[in-house]
Design a protein around this motif. Structure first.
Motif, PDB file in Angstrom:
ATOM      1  N   LYS A  69       0.877  -0.936   0.366  1.00 47.15           N
ATOM      2  CA  LYS A  69      -0.209   0.360  -0.020  1.00 47.15           C
ATOM      3  C   LYS A  69       0.740   1.467  -0.064  1.00 47.15           C
ATOM      4  O   LYS A  69       1.736   1.615   0.484  1.00 47.15           O
ATOM      5  N   ASN A  70       0.718   2.605  -1.010  1.00 50.92           N
ATOM      6  CA  ASN A  70       0.907   3.167  -0.944  1.00 50.92           C
ATOM      7  C   ASN A  70       0.537   4.570   0.141  1.00 50.92           C
ATOM      8  O   ASN A  70      -0.121   5.525  -0.397  1.00 50.92           O
ATOM      9  N   GLU A  71       1.418   4.468   1.628  1.00 50.56           N
ATOM     10  CA  GLU A  71       0.432   5.402   2.807  1.00 50.56           C
ATOM     11  C   GLU A  71       1.400   6.299   2.513  1.00 50.56           C
ATOM     12  O   GLU A  71       2.637   6.239   2.263  1.00 50.56           O
ATOM     13  N   PRO A  72       0.529   7.797   3.002  1.00 48.64           N
ATOM     14  CA  PRO A  72       0.830   9.034   3.502  1.00 48.64           C
ATOM     15  C   PRO A  72       2.020   9.072   3.893  1.00 48.64           C
ATOM     16  O   PRO A  72       2.165   7.645   4.879  1.00 48.64           O
ATOM     17  N   GLU A 117       0.821  10.303  -4.738  1.00 48.40           N
ATOM     18  CA  GLU A 117      -0.456   9.889  -4.733  1.00 48.40           C
ATOM     19  C   GLU A 117      -1.107   8.233  -4.205  1.00 48.40           C
ATOM     20  O   GLU A 117      -0.589   8.095  -4.997  1.00 48.40           O
ATOM     21  N   GLN A 118      -2.321   8.470  -3.691  1.00 52.83           N
ATOM     22  CA  GLN A 118      -2.688   7.191  -3.373  1.00 52.83           C
ATOM     23  C   GLN A 118      -3.679   6.919  -4.981  1.00 52.83           C
ATOM     24  O   GLN A 118      -4.541   6.487  -4.420  1.00 52.83           O
ATOM     25  N   SER A 119      -2.774   6.215  -5.504  1.00 51.54           N
ATOM     26  CA  SER A 119      -3.393   5.645  -7.013  1.00 51.54           C
ATOM     27  C   SER A 119      -3.711   4.099  -6.595  1.00 51.54           C
ATOM     28  O   SER A 119      -2.984   3.565  -5.544  1.00 51.54           O
ATOM     29  N   ARG A 120      -4.127   3.277  -7.884  1.00 52.05           N
ATOM     30  CA  ARG A 120      -5.219   2.329  -7.413  1.00 52.05           C
ATOM     31  C   ARG A 120      -4.248   1.742  -8.950  1.00 52.05           C
ATOM     32  O   ARG A 120      -4.434   2.748 -10.040  1.00 52.05           O
ATOM     33  N   GLY A 127      -6.039   8.907  -6.622  1.00 49.38           N
ATOM     34  CA  GLY A 127      -6.168   8.756  -5.541  1.00 49.38           C
ATOM     35  C   GLY A 127      -5.835   9.993  -4.955  1.00 49.38           C
ATOM     36  O   GLY A 127      -6.653  10.837  -5.579  1.00 49.38           O
ATOM     37  N   ARG A 128      -6.448   9.808  -3.889  1.00 40.08           N
ATOM     38  CA  ARG A 128      -5.822  10.749  -2.739  1.00 40.08           C
ATOM     39  C   ARG A 128      -4.776  11.689  -2.382  1.00 40.08           C
ATOM     40  O   ARG A 128      -3.287  11.504  -2.939  1.00 40.08           O
ATOM     41  N   GLY A 166       3.709   5.504  -9.439  1.00 39.74           N
ATOM     42  CA  GLY A 166       3.354   3.716  -9.151  1.00 39.74           C
ATOM     43  C   GLY A 166       3.941   2.327  -9.870  1.00 39.74           C
ATOM     44  O   GLY A 166       3.952   2.309  -9.188  1.00 39.74           O
TER      45      GLY A 166
END
Length: 613
Positions: A69-72, A117-120, A127-128, A166
């Motif tokens: 997961k690409n967490e902040p 960016e919390q992309s998917r 994402g956010r 990502g």
């Protein structure tokens, strides 16, 4: 378009990584069939097992990379109320570069700014968005310089660099995870390692192009001067932050202390040394291009900026700190979020400095006191032990160990330097002096009236028997009691030691150990495990537990307890260590031993040469 090309290249290169794995799998199957037809099944299994294990690592690496997961990153989330000016500037710049403003802004403890960016689906779905702004930038930069930095980062958003990055990130992660699980001796790993270098070369080239693209936004929205000066300021600020941490923070941190305003202290340093920092920024080297860098050298970027069109932007030399409602309060809040003080005593800067410098001086004095104890046989050595050597005319004989190139007479005279440290320690231990904080230079020893004390002249008197009584009288006048200065740490510990290398499965006195090479001594870990897992085991060990804790858990051999080293063979290493207590420790590297880093053996040999010298 470069972001799309980078993502496409990353996908193709990542697919290529697994094509290589499939080809090797086919080769393994073919080799297995041939071996099975010419040998028995047991031989075939033994020969193919390492290859099968390596190919299994590929699947694990890919699976873990996809699931990551690409967490902040940790930081202080800034609301509109806490940073009205910053939010206004970010929205203005985002509109100017044609992108949406970030969903949140996080203050971080770094000399940097970044976007995430919390992309998917590997960046195909957005994402956010988070904009990270380093507090040191707000403390040090002008308003127009920070606008340049922010415009650059928002330019990454407009180019979709953050989202499609990502793909590249997970590609790097998949390859790294795979290589970590393959033994260095496995021939399959050699192929993957070569391919990983090719992957990084391609991806880094795309990354460098993206940086030049984002620089367009900097110049357009902040002007040539602000953009180029901000670019040259960043390395200078990074160097200043490193100096600040090493000189002002880490000594106290190692002594179990912490400042109550970490970032406020950096702000004080920036103000006190602003001329030095400005000069450092002006003289920042342009750097040399490298295929392994993710950013072009500063010289290349500055030259490219000069060719870019600039908007009609007026210089703004106001401090960037104005973009936050209360910079000092934000710094203290950030410290609470990102700094784990543990059991350390948190002190205001004046007390923190006084205690941390006193602890560092005590540590230096302890080294001399321990040496004096070994030399004289005294069990609780201190300043009086050393002064007794002066009075008996044996100081030169004792001091020879500190000055290997000096005669006894020269060593006694040169011992005035260490003697000053011992007297400084005695002054603090007597309660007559303390260390005073200075942001523009080293801490000063000051007396009860706050005036600086310089004990160098008394130290010169204290190293000869003829003037020793004069020195003692001068110390008495100042209220300094030499008998109160004694050893605190009677044996060197690994409390604040740094790791400089490691070797796995080395025989120590005939028994296998892992050996951690620290800057203060050797940590010896008995019966560590299989030699084939040595490097992997060492990496896991030093990455999971603080070095100081490892030195406490296992046998720690300080270098100062080693009298001499007899290196009988360098490769594989074979040596005998003679200790002050009369013991002889044998060390032998095995053919199956592994190194944490390629230079670990050379590092240990260099340490042995220094001890012998």
């Amino acid at each position: 378009m470069s972001a799309t090309y980078r993502a496409l290249a990353s996908v193709i290169m990542l697919i290529g990584f697994y094509v290589v794995a499939l080809l090797q799998l086919a080769a393994v199957v073919a080799l297995g069939a041939w071996l099975f037809s010419h040998t028995n099944g047991l031989v075939t299994a033994k020969l193919l097992l390492p290859l099968v294990v390596a190919l299994g690592a590929v699947a694990v690496g890919l699976w873990r990379a996809i699931r990551t997961k690409n967490e902040p990153a940790p930081g202080l989330i800034l609301t509109e109320r806490e940073a009205p000016g910053l939010w206004a500037v970010v929205r203005e710049l985002a509109a100017a570069v044609g992108t949406q403003a970030p969903d949140e802004i996080r203050l971080v403890p770094e000399v940097n700014a970044a976007v995430g960016e919390q992309s998917r689906l590997l960046g195909l779905i957005g994402g956010r968005r988070t904009l990270y702004v380093g507090l040191p930038l707000l403390q040090a930069m002008r308003m127009d310089q920070l606008r340049s930095v922010l415009a650059h980062e928002l330019g990454h958003y407009s180019g979709k660099h953050a989202r499609l990055g990502g793909v590249a990130y997970r590609g790097r992660l998949a390859i790294a995870e795979t290589l970590e699980r393959i033994s260095p001796r496995n021939p399959t790993g050699w192929v993957f390692k070569g391919y990983s270098k090719l992957y990084l070369m391609v991806d880094n080239a795309a990354s460098r192009r993206q940086e030049l693209e984002a620089d367009r936004s900097s110049v357009l929205l902040a002007g040539h001067d602000a953009a180029t000066s901000a670019l040259r300021t960043l390395p200078a600020l990074g160097a200043t932050w490193g100096f600040y941490m090493r000189r002002y923070v880490e000594p106290g941190w190692s002594a179990g202390l912490a400042p109550n305003d970490l970032f406020g202290g950096f702000g004080q340093l920036l103000h006190a040394r602003r001329n030095e920092i400005a000069e450092l920024g002006e003289n920042t080297p342009d750097g040399e291009p490298s295929r392994w860098d993710t950013h072009p050298p500063i010289g290349v970027r500055v030259a490219a900026m000069k060719e870019l069109p600039a908007g009609a932007v007026a210089p703004d030399d106001r401090p960037a700190a104005l973009l936050l409602a209360d910079l000092a309060a934000a710094g203290r809040q950030l410290q609470g979020v990102v700094v784990d003080h543990g059991s350390r005593q948190v002190l205001p800067w004046a007390q923190f400095t006084a205690a941390s410098v006193a602890a560092a001086v005590q540590q230096q004095a302890d080294g001399v006191y321990r040496a004096a104890g070994r030399f004289t046989g005294v069990t609780a050595p201190g300043l009086m032990t050393v002064l007794d050597l002066v009075r008996s005319g044996r100081l030169g004989e004792f001091a020879e160990q500190f000055f290997g190139d000096a005669t006894r007479k020269e060593a006694a005279a040169r011992f005035a330097g260490p003697m000053e440290t011992l007297l400084d320690n005695a002054a603090v231990r007597s309660g007559q002096a303390h260390w005073h904080l200075s942001w523009s230079g080293p801490a000063q020893l000051v007396g009860p009236d706050g005036q600086p004390w310089d004990l160098a002249e008394i130290a010169k008197l204290a190293v000869t028997s003829q003037t020793l009584d004069v020195a003692l009288a001068r110390l008495a006048e100042l209220g300094i009691d030499p008998s109160g200065a004694t050893v605190v740490e009677d044996r060197v510990s690994g409390r604040d030691a740094d790791l400089i290398g490691a070797l796995a499965n080395i025989k120590i006195d005939g028994r296998e150990h892992d050996v951690l090479i620290l800057d203060r001594g050797l940590t010896l870990i008995v019966d560590p495990g299989k030699a084939s897992q040595g490097e992997k085991r060492l990496r896991a060990l030093v990455g999971s537990v603080p070095i100081a804790e490892l030195a406490t858990r296992h046998t720690f051999l300080p270098y100062e307890e080693i009298v001499s080293v007899n290196v009988k063979r360098e490769v594989p290493l074979k040596a005998e260590l003679a200790l002050h207590d009369g013991r002889l420790v044998t060390m032998q590297e095995l053919m199956s031993s592994e190194l944490l880093e390629k230079q670990s053996r050379s590092t240990l040999l260099r340490v042995f040469r220094q001890i012998t010298a």
